[in-house]
Design an enzyme around this catalytic site. Structure first.
Site, PDB file in Angstrom:
ATOM      1  N   CYS A  93     -18.382   8.883 -10.115  1.00  0.00           N
ATOM      2  CA  CYS A  93     -17.631   9.220  -8.899  1.00  0.00           C
ATOM      3  C   CYS A  93     -16.702   8.103  -8.393  1.00  0.00           C
ATOM      4  O   CYS A  93     -15.671   7.874  -8.989  1.00  0.00           O
ATOM      5  CB  CYS A  93     -18.610   9.674  -7.815  1.00  0.00           C
ATOM      6  SG  CYS A  93     -17.834  10.645  -6.539  1.00  0.00           S
ATOM      7  N   ARG A 129     -14.137  18.679   1.266  1.00  0.00           N
ATOM      8  CA  ARG A 129     -14.786  17.855   0.238  1.00  0.00           C
ATOM      9  C   ARG A 129     -15.379  18.779  -0.817  1.00  0.00           C
ATOM     10  O   ARG A 129     -15.676  19.954  -0.545  1.00  0.00           O
ATOM     11  CB  ARG A 129     -15.906  17.005   0.866  1.00  0.00           C
ATOM     12  CG  ARG A 129     -15.413  15.960   1.847  1.00  0.00           C
ATOM     13  CD  ARG A 129     -16.572  15.093   2.355  1.00  0.00           C
ATOM     14  NE  ARG A 129     -17.175  14.279   1.297  1.00  0.00           N
ATOM     15  CZ  ARG A 129     -16.656  13.168   0.817  1.00  0.00           C
ATOM     16  NH1 ARG A 129     -15.494  12.746   1.262  1.00  0.00           N
ATOM     17  NH2 ARG A 129     -17.260  12.475  -0.128  1.00  0.00           N
ATOM     18  N   HIS A 193     -23.560  13.071  -9.598  1.00  0.00           N
ATOM     19  CA  HIS A 193     -24.648  12.241  -9.082  1.00  0.00           C
ATOM     20  C   HIS A 193     -25.967  12.982  -9.322  1.00  0.00           C
ATOM     21  O   HIS A 193     -25.992  14.031  -9.979  1.00  0.00           O
ATOM     22  CB  HIS A 193     -24.519  12.088  -7.556  1.00  0.00           C
ATOM     23  CG  HIS A 193     -23.314  11.353  -7.082  1.00  0.00           C
ATOM     24  ND1 HIS A 193     -23.218   9.975  -7.085  1.00  0.00           N
ATOM     25  CD2 HIS A 193     -22.156  11.814  -6.560  1.00  0.00           C
ATOM     26  CE1 HIS A 193     -22.047   9.623  -6.559  1.00  0.00           C
ATOM     27  NE2 HIS A 193     -21.394  10.702  -6.242  1.00  0.00           N
TER      28      HIS A 193
HETATM   29  N1  GLN Z   1     -15.312   7.957  -1.610  1.00  0.00           N
HETATM   30  C1  GLN Z   1     -14.950   8.769  -2.769  1.00  0.00           C
HETATM   31  C2  GLN Z   1     -14.602  10.209  -2.376  1.00  0.00           C
HETATM   32  O1  GLN Z   1     -14.956  10.631  -1.293  1.00  0.00           O
HETATM   33  C3  GLN Z   1     -16.086   8.752  -3.801  1.00  0.00           C
HETATM   34  C4  GLN Z   1     -17.363   9.420  -3.278  1.00  0.00           C
HETATM   35  C5  GLN Z   1     -18.552   9.226  -4.205  1.00  0.00           C
HETATM   36  O2  GLN Z   1     -18.658   8.225  -4.928  1.00  0.00           O
HETATM   37  N2  GLN Z   1     -19.524  10.179  -4.128  1.00  0.00           N
HETATM   38  O3  GLN Z   1     -14.016  10.925  -3.171  1.00  0.00           O
END
Ligand code: GLN
Length: 244
Positions: A93, A129, A193
């Protein structure tokens, strides 16, 4: 035989269980009689990445990415040297995003990436998101399988030359993009993840083989009993209607 893993920014870049990936690599190596040396490297630590077989970096919120980026950029030449010496990479990520051209965060700040790969990432606003369970079909080192994980990112990653896999459930590199992650002969980069590796032993073993290849050439890994891991993955694949 030894496997040396460098776990980057362990204290800052570790979301939704990413640390578990290091543990899985250690356990799956040691079950095969491979000594696993797991070192950490955070901001300001003096480490030569070329001395390691596997570079592992987890995910991070925008804040943590902003905290580590200067240190990461300062290691660019060493990272490229390590790649030229066939070090393997696992990037999750936020770690994945920072190996590209740039990351535009949810407040519109541009964070320059390492620029090692052509992809780039732009987050939309805070209300949008990619969050939830994700399943994909991937082919890694000639083996095709289904993998499961959990994604939570605002970043939409585009211009990915070679994705890790085809999305069966969830978002992936962009909203409903159909593809997820980035894969080449050294790097496995993904939004998954969970952590990624406990339920995806084929990916774990690909990483171990890739890492060992650097100093030992092709190593055939003794198969492990993955009954439990496969059961756990099937539970999720069935739940996501991605098992067939
Ligand atoms: N901050 C980054 C985003 O929001 C990565 C998030 C993450 O590593 N889960 O895309």
């Amino acid at each position: 035989m030894k496997l040396k893993i460098l776990w980057m920014y362990h204290d800052l870049m570790d979301l939704y269980g990413d640390k578990g990936n290091a543990e899985v690599l250690r356990v799956r190596s040691e079950k095969r009689g491979i000594e696993c040396i797991l070192d950490t490297c955070s901001i300001g630590d003096k480490k030569d990445i070329r001395e390691y077989d596997l570079f592992f970096m987890g995910g991070g919120a925008d804040r943590e990415q902003g905290l580590i980026i200067e240190d990461l950029l300062s290691r660019k030449d060493n990272i490229i040297d390590a790649m030229n010496e066939k070090t393997a990479f696992l990037l999750i990520c936020g770690g994945y995003q920072l190996f590209g051209q740039y990351y535009k965060d949810q407040d519109g700040h541009i964070v320059n990436g390492l620029g090692i790969f052509d992809y780039y990432t732009e987050a939309s606003d805070r209300d949008h998101r990619c969050i939830g369970n994700i399943a994909l079909e991937a082919t890694v080192d000639g083996e095709t399988f289904r993998a499961v994980g959990f994604e939570n990112h605002g970043g939409q990653t585009k211009n990915v030359a070679s994705p890790l896999g085809k999305v069966l459930h969830g978002h992936g590199n962009t909203y409903n993009s159909g593809y997820e992650g980035f894969l080449n002969d050294l790097v496995i980069a993904t939004y998954m993840h969970g952590p990624l590796l406990p339920k995806n032993p084929r990916i774990a073993d690909s990483l171990i083989r890739r890492a060992l290849r650097k100093r030992h050439g092709d190593v055939a890994l003794e198969p492990l009993d993955d009954t439990l891991e496969d059961k756990a993955r099937m539970v999720m694949l069935k739940r996501l209607k991605a098992d067939k």
